[in-house]
Design an enzyme around this catalytic site. Sequence first.
Site, PDB file in Angstrom:
ATOM      1  N   ASP A  65       0.878  -1.165   0.000  1.00 34.93           N
ATOM      2  CA  ASP A  65       0.000   0.000   0.000  1.00 34.93           C
ATOM      3  C   ASP A  65       0.913   1.212   0.000  1.00 34.93           C
ATOM      4  O   ASP A  65       1.587   1.502   0.997  1.00 34.93           O
ATOM      5  CB  ASP A  65      -0.892  -0.011   1.244  1.00 34.93           C
ATOM      6  CG  ASP A  65      -1.812   1.211   1.335  1.00 34.93           C
ATOM      7  OD1 ASP A  65      -1.640   2.153   0.539  1.00 34.93           O
ATOM      8  OD2 ASP A  65      -2.695   1.213   2.210  1.00 34.93           O
ATOM      9  N   SER A 144       2.046  11.604 -16.650  1.00 31.72           N
ATOM     10  CA  SER A 144       0.898  11.854 -17.524  1.00 31.72           C
ATOM     11  C   SER A 144       1.119  13.134 -18.312  1.00 31.72           C
ATOM     12  O   SER A 144       1.802  14.061 -17.846  1.00 31.72           O
ATOM     13  CB  SER A 144      -0.371  11.974 -16.681  1.00 31.72           C
ATOM     14  OG  SER A 144      -1.459  12.441 -17.452  1.00 31.72           O
ATOM     15  N   TYR A 157      -5.573  15.765 -10.164  1.00 32.49           N
ATOM     16  CA  TYR A 157      -4.765  14.720 -10.805  1.00 32.49           C
ATOM     17  C   TYR A 157      -3.571  15.337 -11.524  1.00 32.49           C
ATOM     18  O   TYR A 157      -2.428  14.882 -11.376  1.00 32.49           O
ATOM     19  CB  TYR A 157      -5.634  13.934 -11.785  1.00 32.49           C
ATOM     20  CG  TYR A 157      -4.894  12.877 -12.552  1.00 32.49           C
ATOM     21  CD1 TYR A 157      -4.600  11.641 -11.974  1.00 32.49           C
ATOM     22  CD2 TYR A 157      -4.499  13.095 -13.870  1.00 32.49           C
ATOM     23  CE1 TYR A 157      -3.923  10.657 -12.686  1.00 32.49           C
ATOM     24  CE2 TYR A 157      -3.815  12.120 -14.587  1.00 32.49           C
ATOM     25  CZ  TYR A 157      -3.535  10.903 -13.991  1.00 32.49           C
ATOM     26  OH  TYR A 157      -2.857   9.942 -14.703  1.00 32.49           O
ATOM     27  N   LYS A 161       0.531  14.840 -10.788  1.00 35.58           N
ATOM     28  CA  LYS A 161       1.475  14.329 -11.790  1.00 35.58           C
ATOM     29  C   LYS A 161       2.558  15.355 -12.113  1.00 35.58           C
ATOM     30  O   LYS A 161       3.701  14.990 -12.402  1.00 35.58           O
ATOM     31  CB  LYS A 161       0.717  13.934 -13.058  1.00 35.58           C
ATOM     32  CG  LYS A 161      -0.147  12.683 -12.889  1.00 35.58           C
ATOM     33  CD  LYS A 161       0.684  11.461 -12.538  1.00 35.58           C
ATOM     34  CE  LYS A 161      -0.150  10.191 -12.535  1.00 35.58           C
ATOM     35  NZ  LYS A 161       0.642   8.975 -12.234  1.00 35.58           N
TER      36      LYS A 161
END
Length: 295
Positions: A65, A144, A157, A161
């Site tokens: 995790d 990304s 998000y 990134k």
Amino acid sequence: MSDSTVLVTGTSTGFGRLTVEALARRGHQVFAGLRDVTGRNERAAAELTALAAAEGLRLRVVEIDVTDQDSVERAVREVTEAAGRLDVVVNNAGMNFAGPVEAYTAAEAHRQFDVNTLGALRVNNAALPYLRAQGHGALIQVGSLAGWLTPPFNGLYAASKAALRSLTEAWHHELAPYGIEAVILDAAAYPTNIGANAAMPADQQRMALYGETMTRFVTDLVARTTAGAATIGEASQVSDALVALVETPHGKRPLQTLVAPPAQYAAVHALQEQANAAARIVADDMGIGAYLAAR
């Protein structure tokens, strides 16, 4: 090189799953990182274990995790004790919060960064003592295009990134003298389940303020994606590029690898080139250019 020991995080589906299967079939010793292997990812763990047995692959599931430092350290220790070494880490674990930034709380933003950014930090910090002792190794981050160009309704998000990209650049320069490469692969929006599993804001009242705009945005995006499906490509393009990075000889891995459809590739590659040139100019002007590794 087809005998590397590789730890990949986030391997239940998508890029991670494709990557561990491809690496194992090419002869690498692969540890497929999954969280909650007796719960939500029990099926994925069983499938990977069965695949390894059926095809005689050196593929082993390890529970990790990335938001839990103890879990990360146990996983890295399990890998090194089982394999005797660790050559490459692929930080692929990630999640996506999709919605207007206003609708998210600071706690939700922390969760986004905890997985996508701090998760890689934890894994790399746990792996680095082993890599440094060996005098070689590679840390590969899955980034990304959103880390370069922020789309609406995907701000958290994209920010996570972008932060991962900055961390990778720092690792790239700081670790090079110790024989350790840190690089990033920035991928376009290839078809995986990260969008379908996106977390929505808890504040539905603020979310509702964007209802009509978001509906049009999603409708247009889906239509564009569907119409251009033939040119977008498959998720295997990303896993193929990750395999290639794992197998690239030491010292030859570029800081940035970009996997995207032609028009997106051309635009972001040009942006990367400009950023790299600017970084060199600024570093030289500051008198610290000698501390920069090759990009």
